[in-house]
Structures are given as C-alpha cells and as structure tokens.
Design a protein around this motif. Structure first.
Motif, PDB file in Angstrom:
ATOM      1  N   ARG B   4      48.634  23.517   4.396  1.00 38.88           N
ATOM      2  CA  ARG B   4      48.724  22.769   5.845  1.00 38.88           C
ATOM      3  C   ARG B   4      50.388  22.569   6.072  1.00 38.88           C
ATOM      4  N   MET B   5      50.760  22.851   7.526  1.00 34.68           N
ATOM      5  CA  MET B   5      52.233  22.598   7.643  1.00 34.68           C
ATOM      6  C   MET B   5      52.460  21.335   7.334  1.00 34.68           C
ATOM      7  N   SER B   6      51.769  20.225   7.281  1.00 31.31           N
ATOM      8  CA  SER B   6      51.959  19.025   7.019  1.00 31.31           C
ATOM      9  C   SER B   6      52.622  18.831   5.536  1.00 31.31           C
ATOM     10  N   ASP B   7      52.357  19.597   4.603  1.00 32.23           N
ATOM     11  CA  ASP B   7      52.686  19.664   3.288  1.00 32.23           C
ATOM     12  C   ASP B   7      54.216  20.016   3.149  1.00 32.23           C
ATOM     13  N   ILE B   8      54.343  21.123   3.772  1.00 35.89           N
ATOM     14  CA  ILE B   8      55.722  21.529   4.038  1.00 35.89           C
ATOM     15  C   ILE B   8      56.616  20.462   4.668  1.00 35.89           C
ATOM     16  N   ASP B   9      56.281  19.870   5.602  1.00 34.26           N
ATOM     17  CA  ASP B   9      56.829  18.924   6.492  1.00 34.26           C
ATOM     18  C   ASP B   9      57.299  17.572   5.433  1.00 34.26           C
ATOM     19  N   ARG B  10      56.227  17.688   4.670  1.00 33.67           N
ATOM     20  CA  ARG B  10      56.239  16.248   3.525  1.00 33.67           C
ATOM     21  C   ARG B  10      57.363  16.599   2.449  1.00 33.67           C
ATOM     22  N   MET B  11      57.358  17.767   2.371  1.00 36.76           N
ATOM     23  CA  MET B  11      58.356  18.138   1.121  1.00 36.76           C
ATOM     24  C   MET B  11      59.831  18.019   1.620  1.00 36.76           C
ATOM     25  N   PHE B  12      60.224  18.740   2.924  1.00 37.68           N
ATOM     26  CA  PHE B  12      61.241  18.668   3.406  1.00 37.68           C
ATOM     27  C   PHE B  12      61.671  17.019   3.652  1.00 37.68           C
ATOM     28  N   GLY B  13      60.600  16.405   3.976  1.00 35.10           N
ATOM     29  CA  GLY B  13      60.889  14.935   4.364  1.00 35.10           C
ATOM     30  C   GLY B  13      61.574  14.190   3.107  1.00 35.10           C
TER      31      GLY B  13
END
Lengths: 128, 148
Positions: B4-13
């Motif tokens: 999911r996109m939220s996984d990538i978002d979380r990684m950058f976060g």
C-alpha cells in the motif's frame, strides 16, 4: 491515520530547536613549578566580561562566549561564534583564594598558586 | 514488498524522523570547521572571515596571543596579505604538563573582488582578533542613480 505517522508529524511540529552555540574546548598549555600551576587557554574574540572561571570542589571550569559583530554580508567564513568550555581537575592543594586570572591578546592566563602546606620543604637534619 | 502507499509513506516518515533527530544533535551539520580552536598544533595559520557591505570589506582574523608588533598587513590593489608569527611565552623553570597551542610563522593572502583604497584601511587588534576595514576604491563604490 496510522499511529507511526502521527508520531512523525508530532516530531515535525516540534519547534523547540533553537540555534545553539557550539561548545568548543580551547587549546591549553599547562605548566607547573613548585609555587604554582600555570594555565594558558586560547580564547580569541572573547571579551573579559564574558569569561567565567570557577573552582568548585576540585574542578576548575573555564567558559567564555565569543560574540563577533557582523557588518554586511559574510562572503567567506572560517570561524564563528562559539562558547569555549573546558573543565579540569585540580588538586586540593591549590590555594583557591589566591588564584589570579589575566586576559592578554585573547589568551587567558591562570595562575593557580599552591597552598603553603603543599609546597616542598627541605627538612633540616639536626646533629645530636 | 510495499503493498500500500501508506507503507512507503511510513518509511519516508521514519527517515524524516531520523533526519530531524540528527539535525538536533548536530545543530549545524556540514559546517563543523567553524568550531575548533585556532592554532592547535597542526593548523598553523589564523582563520579568517570576510564580510562585504556596500562601501567596505571587513575582515576578521583569529590571532590569539599575537601582539600587534608581530603582525604585518600588506595591501595592494585588490591583494591583501596578513603575515606574522605566534610564539608561546613559555615560563622558565616550569614542568610542562600539556602543550596544545602551536607555534608558527604564517602568511595568508587573499584576492578581494574589488580594489581597495590602501591609504584608508583601518586595522584594530582586540582580544586576539584582528579587525580590518578596507574601503573600496572610489571607482568601485556603488553609485546611487537618480530616476528622472
């Protein structure tokens, strides 16, 4: 919203970060003879009033803040405002009352005289 | 790997979080040369700052323990040279515990962006910092233009 994301956002909102001065140890020379310990510390750009020298419980601490004035725009920079901080352990034999400090051309000179009791003494041998 | 996109978002976060924390640790990353002290053994010439305002160049140089007789400043056109020597006044009959202050003879020269008026250079030595004020030569000074 995801829990981990909330934490990240909180972190970004945090505005506690203030521009802090670097704490830099000044270069020192330390000499000793029978009378005293002599400390030279390089603190260029620090005004006399911004230097503090404290002796407390066997620790000598020197600190000084350098505040340079800036006129115009800085085009080339090799040094900046810093806070010089350095601590030393001094022997208990130092006579704290008689410590003298002198600032000369940006070099702090500290004279730490030894107390009378700590000075070496020659014992005279009596002939019976 | 990422569904999911939220996984990538979380990684950058998480990376941002790390960066923020690192920046707080080192308040001015990448400019570490600005700290440290001058004339440590090994670095044997004074560090300098150059500032420019409309009519003047201003220069600051870290020269601890150097008296004005031991400094020489030469100006010609847009060329500036600061030379001198630093020696430590070692006390006689003392035992040495620590020697961090280096002794040296140095010379640094600079080419300024404009010619300066060599006759009106002001130099002051205060608390181990040399302050130079070099007025730009008349031709190089900014002119105010009036609008008709």
């Amino acid at each position: 919203m995801d829990r981990s994301q909330e934490i990240t956002k909180q972190e970004e909102k945090n505005i506690e970060k203030t521009k802090k001065l670097y704490e830099v140890p000044p270069a020192v020379d330390i000499y000793e003879n029978e009378e005293e310990i002599l400390v030279y510390a390089d603190m260029p750009g620090v005004v006399k009033d911004d230097i503090s020298v404290d002796i407390d419980n066997g620790t000598l601490s020197i600190s000084g803040v350098r505040k340079l004035s800036v006129n115009g725009s800085i085009t080339y920079e090799e040094f900046s405002n810093v806070e010089y901080v350095r601590n030393f352990s001094v022997p208990q034999t130092i006579d704290v009352e008689k410590v003298e400090a002198e600032l000369k051309n940006g070099v702090l000179q500290l004279h730490l005289p030894k107390s009378e009791a700590a000075k070496p003494r020659q014992i005279e041998i009596k002939t019976a | 790997m990422f569904t999911r996109m939220s996984d990538i978002d979380r990684m950058f976060g998480a990376m941002d979080l790390l960066r923020n924390r690192m920046e707080r640790l080192f308040s001015d990353p990448g400019r570490s040369w600005l700290q440290g002290s001058a004339f440590r053994l090994g670095s044997d010439s004074p560090r300098i700052n150059i500032m420019e305002s409309g009519d003047n160049f201003e220069i600051q140089a870290e020269v601890p323990g150097i008296s004005k007789d031991e400094l020489e400043i030469n100006v010609q056109g847009n060329y500036l040279q600061i030379s001198g020597k630093r020696f430590v006044d070692k006390p006689e009959g003392y035992k040495v515990h620590r020697e961090e202050i280096g002794e040296s003879t140095f010379s640094r020269s600079f080419t300024l962006p404009n010619d300066v008026d060599a006759d009106n250079v002001e130099a002051a030595l205060k608390d181990g910092v040399l302050y130079l004020k070099l007025p730009k030569s008349e031709a190089e000074k900014p002119k105010q233009i009036t609008i008709n």
